[in-house]
Design an enzyme around this catalytic site. Structure first.
Site, short mmCIF file in Angstrom:
data_model
loop_
_atom_site.label_atom_id
_atom_site.label_comp_id
_atom_site.label_asym_id
_atom_site.label_seq_id
_atom_site.Cartn_x
_atom_site.Cartn_y
_atom_site.Cartn_z
N CYS A 35 49.90 63.31 78.28
CA CYS A 35 48.55 62.75 78.16
C CYS A 35 47.62 63.27 79.24
O CYS A 35 46.41 63.17 79.14
CB CYS A 35 48.59 61.23 78.25
SG CYS A 35 49.22 60.46 76.77
N CYS A 61 43.75 63.40 87.35
CA CYS A 61 42.58 64.05 87.94
C CYS A 61 42.03 63.24 89.10
O CYS A 61 42.55 62.17 89.43
CB CYS A 61 41.52 64.25 86.87
SG CYS A 61 41.03 62.71 86.10
N CYS A 105 40.07 56.53 82.95
CA CYS A 105 40.83 56.40 84.20
C CYS A 105 40.84 54.95 84.68
O CYS A 105 41.85 54.46 85.18
CB CYS A 105 40.24 57.29 85.29
SG CYS A 105 40.34 59.04 84.91
#
Lengths: 280, 391
Positions: A35, A61, A105
């Protein structure tokens, strides 16, 4: 480059609470290598049942790392009941906002926290648990999760849903199903709004409702960031408030005023409320 | 702060010589080359000069060179033109690892009823030529493919592909945007029918491209509304940029003499240095034997590309990644996926692309800085080997 806030970059460059808590009371794991992001959250409770230690490990990230770090800072010292109320919006707000395409996120942070709390309470290993019908097969997102991000973040388009929970970002086959969820929530939202608007209120009732809403929906959110808010006056549909603590002089105060305070009062009191800061 | 630019497959620095060549065309020589007066007319000569320099770089005749606004326009012109000329009975053949400027228009044609075949690649990124031969059993057939891949630097066997396409009677367009200036790209040696180039990949500015069309090839213009470029591309010529591109092609020819060898040595030093300096779990993506001399695409296991890029950027190092977070979608690079690179490696892929301005010092700086970034992010990652995690 993404338009990350200084706070996002700070938490990315100097992540807080990295690692795994020794003998944790709760462990939550979400995401996967495929993912592109994954988070493992562990916490320990003290004798007053407050989170005394919490640590994370994240693959992902810059904003995934920052969201995880922020989450650990936010929930430290909370009871599980308090921690449960933390939403992905709270995480994004703590960071001064996230780019729309990176909101997933913050959702990952909230999901890991929930998984860890569930693990503490039931002993369930939460990693593989998918409740309800899976809508997006590419990223394994359920109808329940989609409905939740739509509700909590007032989303109106499939693109937004993809940004928040990735659903629809792979083959695109589930786009019609996502649209159905959005439409359903939209209908509910409209009828709730109509009910609120139709409710006749005396001025005194209205002030009470404003105070209640602030106490229940707004203040806990601001207090978590070390801020607070007071009701100063109500003039017709104009609600005048004053920011206190960390909120006073916060550079996102205007955002908070409109996107949090006004949005909540419109939702729970009346759709035509305008909120102003006492200074303006 | 030290700046180390290693993202030259994205764009290159405009060579100072190019800027210098362009300047008079902003200041004094700003006439329209189509005008019937000396003021414009004197400019036309410089456009033709540049055309000759471009033609010389690729071994073409100047009359076969069409100036466009960019490589993307060149690709779109070739593909849309083929669709118009050959119609729906034609088959369009491309590969799964093309740049979006080729895949985009091809897939659009696929949606409107064209028969589009996307050739697969092997784990080294090389196309399946058996599949190509099979696809060419259909006529008419238009093949559009790349000379070299932008993400991995893998060079396709274009001579062989051209031979196969021509002997089957097909038409071949080649996207040479990444190959030009980095290796010999010669239309007098390889029988391609059309070829795309882009200025900003060879030290000219952004906003100028070329479509080579071999004499005798059927052609339909994409931009309509003027007689410029002999009616093949309407629109007033972008004179300063055309002049700049001419100068850049001249310099590219010069560079091709010894440059590629030097670049390959620097690239290899970078690659070997990084593999030696970083903890294990580092690999190189793509065919190491047939690659652009300036490009390396490396995967750093257990960590994610965007996070690596931001740490590199903090140190003044510019590179790029094929991770999902940087691809603009939620999926990892279509090139690495087509090659079957496992997600755990693709998510941590970093492309370093050098240029003639890259120095040994730049390379050593990256080798010195990278291990700490890898260690730092692996300490955060739940997937790292336990000894690399921070517990």
């Amino acid at each position: 480059m993404w338009d990350y806030t200084d706070r996002v970059m700070d938490h990315f460059r100097n992540p807080r609470n990295v690692g795994v808590v020794k003998d944790p009371d709760g462990v939550g794991e979400v995401g996967s290598l495929a993912c592109g992001d994954a988070l493992k959250l562990t916490f320990k409770l003290d004798k007053d049942a407050r989170i005394s230690d919490v640590k994370f490990q994240t693959f992902g990230c810059a904003s995934a790392i920052a969201s995880s770090s922020a989450l650990t800072e936010m929930v430290k010292g909370m009871t599980l009941e308090e921690a449960e109320k933390v939403t992905n919006r709270d995480i994004a707000k703590f960071l001064g906002g996230l780019p729309e395409q990176k909101m997933h996120c913050s959702v990952m942070g909230r999901e890991a926290l929930e998984a860890a709390i569930r693990n503490y309470r039931t002993g369930e290993k939460s990693k593989q648990i998918l409740e309800g019908k899976v809508i997006c097969n590419c990223f394994g997102v359920t109808e329940e999760e989609i409905e939740r991000v739509v509700r909590e973040n007032s989303l109106t388009t499939v693109e937004q849903v993809t940004n928040y929970c990735k659903a629809g970002g792979g083959c695109g086959g589930c786009v019609p199903s996502i649209q159905e969820v959005i439409d359903r929530v939209e209908v509910e939202r409209k009828s709730a709004g109509a009910a609120a608007a139709a409710r006749p209120m005396t001025f005194l009732q209205k002030i009470h409702l404003i105070e209640d809403t602030m106490a229940r929906e707004i203040r806990p959110m601001l207090q978590r960031d070390g801020g607070d808010i007071d009701l100063v006056n109500v003039e017709g549909n104009k609600v005048i408030v004053a920011f206190r603590g960390m909120c006073a002089g916060c550079n996102v105060a205007q955002f908070t005023l409109k996107e949090v305070v006004e949005a909540k009062l419109r939702e729970f009191v009346s759709g035509d409320i305008v909120v102003e800061d006492v200074k303006s | 702060m030290k700046i180390v630019y290693m993202d030259n497959n994205a764009t290159t620095r405009v060579a100072p010589e190019v800027t210098e060549a362009m300047e008079p065309f902003f200041r004094e020589l700003w006439g329209n080359p189509s005008s019937m007066h000396y003021f414009g007319g004197q400019v036309a000569r410089h456009v033709e000069d540049a055309r000759a320099k471009v033609a010389e770089l690729i071994g073409a005749d100047p009359s076969e060179i069409i100036f466009t606004s960019c490589g993307t326009e060149s690709n779109n012109t070739a593909i849309a033109g083929a669709a118009e000329i050959y119609g729906r009975q034609a088959r369009i053949v491309t590969s799964r690892v093309e740049h979006q400027a080729v895949l985009g228009p091809c897939r659009k044609l696929g949606q409107t009823g064209f028969d589009v075949v996307e050739l697969g690649v092997d784990s080294a990124g090389q196309p399946d030529l058996g599949e190509l031969r099979k696809a060419l059993q259909h006529a008419p057939c238009f093949v559009t493919t790349m000379w070299a891949n932008n993400e991995t630097g893998v060079i396709f066997p274009i001579e062989e592909i051209a031979g196969i396409v021509k002997s089957a009677g097909g038409v071949l367009h080649v996207d040479a945007v990444q190959a030009a200036g980095k290796l010999p790209v010669r239309v007098d040696e390889v029988p391609v029918d059309m070829l795309s180039l882009s200025g900003h990949k060879i030290h000219a500015p952004k906003g100028i491209g070329v479509l080579y069309v071999r004499r005798g090839t059927k052609f339909r213009p994409f931009m309509l509304g003027g007689h410029q470029e002999h009616g093949r591309r309407a629109g007033t010529e972008n004179v300063p940029y055309i002049v700049g591109l001419g100068r850049a092609c001249e310099m590219a020819r010069e560079h091709l003499r010894e440059g590629p060898g030097k670049l390959a040595a620097l690239r290899d030093r970078l690659e070997k240095g990084l593999i030696a300096a970083c903890p294990s779990g580092v690999l190189v993506n793509g065919d190491k034997g047939r690659r652009l001399p300036n490009t390396t695409n490396m995967s750093f296991r257990y960590i994610e590309g965007e996070a690596i890029l931001y740490h590199l950027s903090d140190l003044g190092i510019a590179a790029s990644s094929g991770s999902a977070c940087t691809s603009g979608s939620l999926e990892v690079s279509h090139v690495l996926r087509a090659m079957g690179v496992p997600a755990e490696f693709a998510q941590g892929s970093i492309r370093f692309s050098l240029s003639r301005y890259t120095t040994g010092e730049d390379v050593d700086y990256v080798i010195a800085m990278m291990p700490a970034i890898v260690r730092r992010l692996r300490a955060l990652s739940p997937f790292s080997p336990p000894e690399e995690q921070q517990i």
